[in-house]
Design a protein around this motif. Structure first.
Motif, PDB file in Angstrom:
ATOM      1  N   SER A   1       1.427  -1.468   0.207  1.00  9.66           N
ATOM      2  CA  SER A   1       0.081  -0.098  -0.253  1.00  9.66           C
ATOM      3  C   SER A   1       0.894   1.369  -0.073  1.00  9.66           C
TER       4      SER A   1
ATOM      5  N   LEU B   1       1.426   3.917  -2.845  1.00  3.45           N
ATOM      6  CA  LEU B   1       1.045   5.071  -2.876  1.00  3.45           C
ATOM      7  C   LEU B   1       2.701   6.484  -3.053  1.00  3.45           C
TER       8      LEU B   1
ATOM      9  N   HIS C   1       3.629   6.228  -7.087  1.00  3.49           N
ATOM     10  CA  HIS C   1       2.559   6.599  -7.959  1.00  3.49           C
ATOM     11  C   HIS C   1       2.072   8.371  -7.859  1.00  3.49           C
ATOM     12  N   THR C   2       2.710   8.522  -6.627  1.00  2.00           N
ATOM     13  CA  THR C   2       2.564  10.089  -6.000  1.00  2.00           C
ATOM     14  C   THR C   2       3.456  10.640  -6.458  1.00  2.00           C
TER      15      THR C   2
ATOM     16  N   GLY D   1      -5.098   9.605 -13.132  1.00  2.00           N
ATOM     17  CA  GLY D   1      -4.983   9.047 -12.061  1.00  2.00           C
ATOM     18  C   GLY D   1      -4.696   7.563 -11.334  1.00  2.00           C
ATOM     19  N   TRP D   2      -5.800   7.342 -10.967  1.00  2.00           N
ATOM     20  CA  TRP D   2      -5.352   5.993  -9.966  1.00  2.00           C
ATOM     21  C   TRP D   2      -5.351   4.981 -11.218  1.00  2.00           C
ATOM     22  N   THR D   3      -6.085   5.408 -11.999  1.00  2.00           N
ATOM     23  CA  THR D   3      -6.597   3.892 -13.487  1.00  2.00           C
ATOM     24  C   THR D   3      -5.213   3.711 -14.213  1.00  2.00           C
TER      25      THR D   3
ATOM     26  N   LEU E   1      -2.630   3.836 -12.449  1.00  2.00           N
ATOM     27  CA  LEU E   1      -2.175   3.050 -11.950  1.00  2.00           C
ATOM     28  C   LEU E   1      -2.521   1.645 -11.442  1.00  2.00           C
ATOM     29  N   TRP E   2      -3.468   1.603 -11.797  1.00  2.00           N
ATOM     30  CA  TRP E   2      -3.806  -0.181 -11.462  1.00  2.00           C
ATOM     31  C   TRP E   2      -3.796  -0.965 -12.813  1.00  2.00           C
TER      32      TRP E   2
END
Length: 226
Positions: A47, A51, A54-55, A130-132, A134-135
């Motif tokens: 986690s 985090l 990615h950021t 964004g988080w798309t 990342l995943w």
């Protein structure tokens, strides 16, 4: 008598497979402690690694704290927590989690941060945000390094979970501690070999996960950090 002969003589006794001190029970205890510690460590390490990776924020601090944690003596952490919480599973888990989080966190962070910037630009050009990103991009590309961190942590946890025996908890470490106390060195050898075999089985399991869960073009990334 050599070590292999001692091991086979010890493991071949019927009483080693029966009762609460038998190999099946001790094996299940050892795997249980190890799996629980690895699960908690993965939740924390992966986690935080995702985090910060990615950021791009807090990565240096997280990696620095992870490297400091690597220097902590596991047995020292165990007895320090015992002083505050008493005998039980909590000190064992605390010591094992402190051992396992650093390689998971560092490898996850490095894996995500190492994703090619051109791939990220291409993903954004396809409408990902964004988080798309990342995943759907960063996690699959970073997966070899993430698995490497998990494998390193899992092997360390399995090998070190023998410390549970020092605070009255079960597991394969009981054979080592009890064997030393009783001067029954065949028991020490037997417990040690079982721990080594379990660690090897874990290594093989992660090699299979890497072989069948990671595309061939990405596998070479799994030889990176550690």
């Amino acid at each position: 008598m050599n070590l292999f002969a001692e091991f086979w003589a010890w493991i071949g006794r019927p009483e080693q497979w029966e009762g609460p001190a038998g190999i099946p029970v001790r094996f299940a205890e050892h795997v249980g402690y190890s799996a629980l510690a690895l699960g908690i460590s993965a939740l924390i390490g992966v986690s935080l690694g995702l985090l910060t990776g990615h950021t791009g924020r807090g990565g240096f601090l997280a990696a620095s704290l992870a490297n400091v944690a690597r220097a902590l003596p596991t047995i020292g952490v165990l007895f320090l927590v015992v002083l505050f919480t008493g005998i039980g599973i909590v000190p064992v888990l605390a010591a094992l989690v402190a051992l396992a989080v650093p390689p998971i966190l560092v490898n996850t962070y490095e894996g995500v941060r190492g994703v090619d910037a051109d791939l990220k630009d291409a993903a954004r050009g396809m409408g990902m945000r964004g988080w798309t990103v990342l995943w759907r991009l960063e996690v699959p590309v970073a997966l070899p390094l993430i698995l490497l961190g998990l494998r390193t942590a899992a092997i360390q946890v399995v090998a070190t979970a023998t410390i549970a025996a020092y605070v009255g908890i079960g597991g394969l470490g009981r054979y080592i501690v009890d064997g030393q106390a009783r001067r029954e060195y065949d028991m020490v050898v037997g417990g040690s070999v079982l721990v080594v075999l379990l660690a090897l089985a874990v290594a093989v399991l992660f090699l299979l996960l890497r072989r069948y869960g990671v595309s061939a073009g990405l596998r070479r990334r799994g030889s990176g950090v550690a």
